[in-house]
Design a protein around this motif. Structure first.
Motif, PDB file in Angstrom:
ATOM      1  N   ALA A   1      23.384  36.184  24.738  1.00 49.64           N
ATOM      2  CA  ALA A   1      23.968  37.521  24.884  1.00 49.64           C
ATOM      3  C   ALA A   1      25.479  37.589  24.683  1.00 49.64           C
ATOM      4  O   ALA A   1      26.002  38.652  24.369  1.00 49.64           O
TER       5      ALA A   1
ATOM      6  N   ALA B   1      27.704  35.332  22.580  1.00 52.10           N
ATOM      7  CA  ALA B   1      27.398  34.127  21.803  1.00 52.10           C
ATOM      8  C   ALA B   1      28.556  33.448  21.092  1.00 52.10           C
ATOM      9  O   ALA B   1      28.463  32.251  20.784  1.00 52.10           O
TER      10      ALA B   1
ATOM     11  N   GLY C   1      29.389  30.523  19.059  1.00 48.87           N
ATOM     12  CA  GLY C   1      28.056  30.067  18.673  1.00 48.87           C
ATOM     13  C   GLY C   1      27.733  28.627  19.048  1.00 48.87           C
ATOM     14  O   GLY C   1      26.744  28.078  18.560  1.00 48.87           O
TER      15      GLY C   1
ATOM     16  N   LYS D   1      26.555  27.351  21.861  1.00 43.82           N
ATOM     17  CA  LYS D   1      25.261  27.188  22.536  1.00 43.82           C
ATOM     18  C   LYS D   1      24.123  27.738  21.672  1.00 43.82           C
ATOM     19  O   LYS D   1      23.003  27.252  21.756  1.00 43.82           O
TER      20      LYS D   1
ATOM     21  N   ASP E   1      32.823  41.127  19.969  1.00 47.69           N
ATOM     22  CA  ASP E   1      34.051  41.050  19.165  1.00 47.69           C
ATOM     23  C   ASP E   1      33.684  40.697  17.716  1.00 47.69           C
ATOM     24  O   ASP E   1      33.178  39.602  17.447  1.00 47.69           O
TER      25      ASP E   1
ATOM     26  N   PRO F   1      31.714  36.269  29.949  1.00 52.41           N
ATOM     27  CA  PRO F   1      33.179  36.202  29.917  1.00 52.41           C
ATOM     28  C   PRO F   1      33.684  35.885  31.324  1.00 52.41           C
ATOM     29  O   PRO F   1      33.155  36.422  32.299  1.00 52.41           O
TER      30      PRO F   1
HETATM   31  C1  LIG Z   1      32.361  32.247  27.207  1.00 48.24           C
HETATM   32  S1  LIG Z   1      32.412  33.017  25.651  1.00 48.24           S
HETATM   33  C2  LIG Z   1      30.884  32.511  24.924  1.00 48.24           C
HETATM   34  C3  LIG Z   1      30.871  31.111  24.343  1.00 48.24           C
HETATM   35  C4  LIG Z   1      29.617  30.828  23.557  1.00 48.24           C
HETATM   36  N1  LIG Z   1      28.421  31.064  24.354  1.00 48.24           N
HETATM   37  C5  LIG Z   1      29.560  29.420  23.016  1.00 48.24           C
HETATM   38  O1  LIG Z   1      28.913  28.557  23.611  1.00 48.24           O
HETATM   39  O2  LIG Z   1      30.165  29.179  21.967  1.00 48.24           O
HETATM   40  C6  LIG Z   1      32.035  34.682  26.058  1.00 48.24           C
HETATM   41  C7  LIG Z   1      31.883  35.605  24.851  1.00 48.24           C
HETATM   42  O3  LIG Z   1      31.338  36.839  25.309  1.00 48.24           O
HETATM   43  C8  LIG Z   1      31.874  37.873  24.529  1.00 48.24           C
HETATM   44  N2  LIG Z   1      31.650  39.121  25.291  1.00 48.24           N
HETATM   45  C9  LIG Z   1      32.379  39.618  26.324  1.00 48.24           C
HETATM   46  N3  LIG Z   1      31.844  40.769  26.777  1.00 48.24           N
HETATM   47  C10 LIG Z   1      30.738  41.000  26.020  1.00 48.24           C
HETATM   48  C11 LIG Z   1      29.760  42.045  25.986  1.00 48.24           C
HETATM   49  N4  LIG Z   1      29.837  43.060  26.845  1.00 48.24           N
HETATM   50  N5  LIG Z   1      28.773  41.977  25.073  1.00 48.24           N
HETATM   51  C12 LIG Z   1      28.701  40.938  24.194  1.00 48.24           C
HETATM   52  N6  LIG Z   1      29.606  39.933  24.163  1.00 48.24           N
HETATM   53  C13 LIG Z   1      30.603  39.955  25.070  1.00 48.24           C
HETATM   54  C14 LIG Z   1      33.326  37.468  24.354  1.00 48.24           C
HETATM   55  O4  LIG Z   1      33.925  38.125  23.263  1.00 48.24           O
HETATM   56  C15 LIG Z   1      33.190  35.954  24.141  1.00 48.24           C
HETATM   57  O5  LIG Z   1      33.077  35.648  22.783  1.00 48.24           O
END
Ligand SMILES: C[S@@+](CC[C@H](N)C(=O)[O-])C[C@H]1O[C@@H](n2cnc3c(N)ncnc32)[C@H](O)[C@@H]1O
Length: 265
Positions: A82, A84, A87, A89, A107, A152
């Protein structure tokens, strides 16, 4: 610097031989992640361009196997990643199991990086740019078998590698991010099928972004069961002995993991 070895391409022990043959000192940790003795540019890592490895911390490498454990492999799982981007994971899930992954990211610039990373790994997901909270904008109405919510967060668990985090955060961030996490968790629960699993994680060491979220979520959702989960992991340098008995061994960031199962009606 830690690497995740792509199980579809090469075994960690064979990759370690290749690294050492290239003059790059490294060790394998329990779980199969590889820690380099010194950080190196990815361009000099053997097979990087061919998708043999990705840069990913050891704690982050727990997510995909945790979500897939017990999720079943009889049918091709429909998984939602959700939050991602970039990418990391998403790629790991696809390396471990032939599944159908929807990778959602709010984003658009960061969303493009999901596609780039998957292309290098030779893998495919359905990448959507949307706010996960706005379910009506992106959901096709079919419930998912599993959901990964890498929410986040303050990133307080990764300050050993990104010390700038300490300077960029403001005092109100914890409460504000905790509200976002709570909303995302509740919203994504609705797209999970009964019997399915949702993995909530943050790269934070704060209770407000970890255990406290879990307690609130369980209190508000009587169809949620907390399965055995790592909980709070504290950041740890692999060169030092393990300081906390219940911490994950080896070199890794601070992280939080909670795995929920949705009770069948
Ligand atoms: C911790 S990072 C994810 C890292 C990713 N899972 C990985 O392993 O590479 C959190 C991500 O959630 C996105 N994000 C924040 N709020 C969001 C929302 N409401 N819907 C979708 N994505 C969201 C952010 O832009 C960010 O890219």
């Amino acid at each position: 610097m830690s690497l995740r070895v792509n199980a579809l391409k090469i075994a960690p022990s064979d990759y370690l031989v290749q690294l050492r043959g290239s003059g790059i000192g490294a060790e394998i940790q329990s779980g199969g992640s590889i820690v380099l003795h010194r950080p190196a540019p990815v361009q000099i890592l053997p097979g990087f361009a061919q998708g043999h490895v990705s840069v990913q911390d050891g704690a982050a490498q727990l997510a995909a196997p945790l979500l897939l454990s017990g999720a079943g492999s009889a049918q091709r799982l429909r998984i939602l990643d959700a939050c991602a981007a970039p990418g990391g994971k998403t790629g790991h899930l696809l390396e471990l199991q032939d599944c159908e992954v929807t990778a959602l990211e709010v984003d658009p610039v960061r969303a493009r990086r999901i596609g780039e990373n998957l292309q290098r790994l030779g893998l495919q997901a359905k990448v959507l740019t949307a706010d996960a909270n706005a379910v009506g904008d992106w959901w096709d109405g079919n419930l998912f078998d599993a959901v990964l919510l890498d929410a986040p967060c303050t990133a307080s668990g990764i300050t050993r590698r990104h010390p700038d985090v300490l300077w960029l955060r403001r005092i109100g961030d914890i409460a504000q991010l905790a509200l976002q996490q709570k909303a995302l968790l509740q919203c994504l629960w609705s797209v999970l099928k009964p019997g399915g699993r949702l993995l909530y994680c943050t790269c934070s060491i704060f209770q407000e972004e970890g255990d406290a979220q879990v307690q609130t979520f369980l209190a508000n959702n009587n169809n949620a069961v907390l399965l055995p989960s790592p909980g709070h992991l504290m950041p740890q340098n692999g060169a030092n002995p393990q300081l906390l008995n219940d911490n994950q061994p080896g070199d890794h960031d601070g992280f939080f993991y909670a795995l929920f199962e949705k009770k069948s009606a």
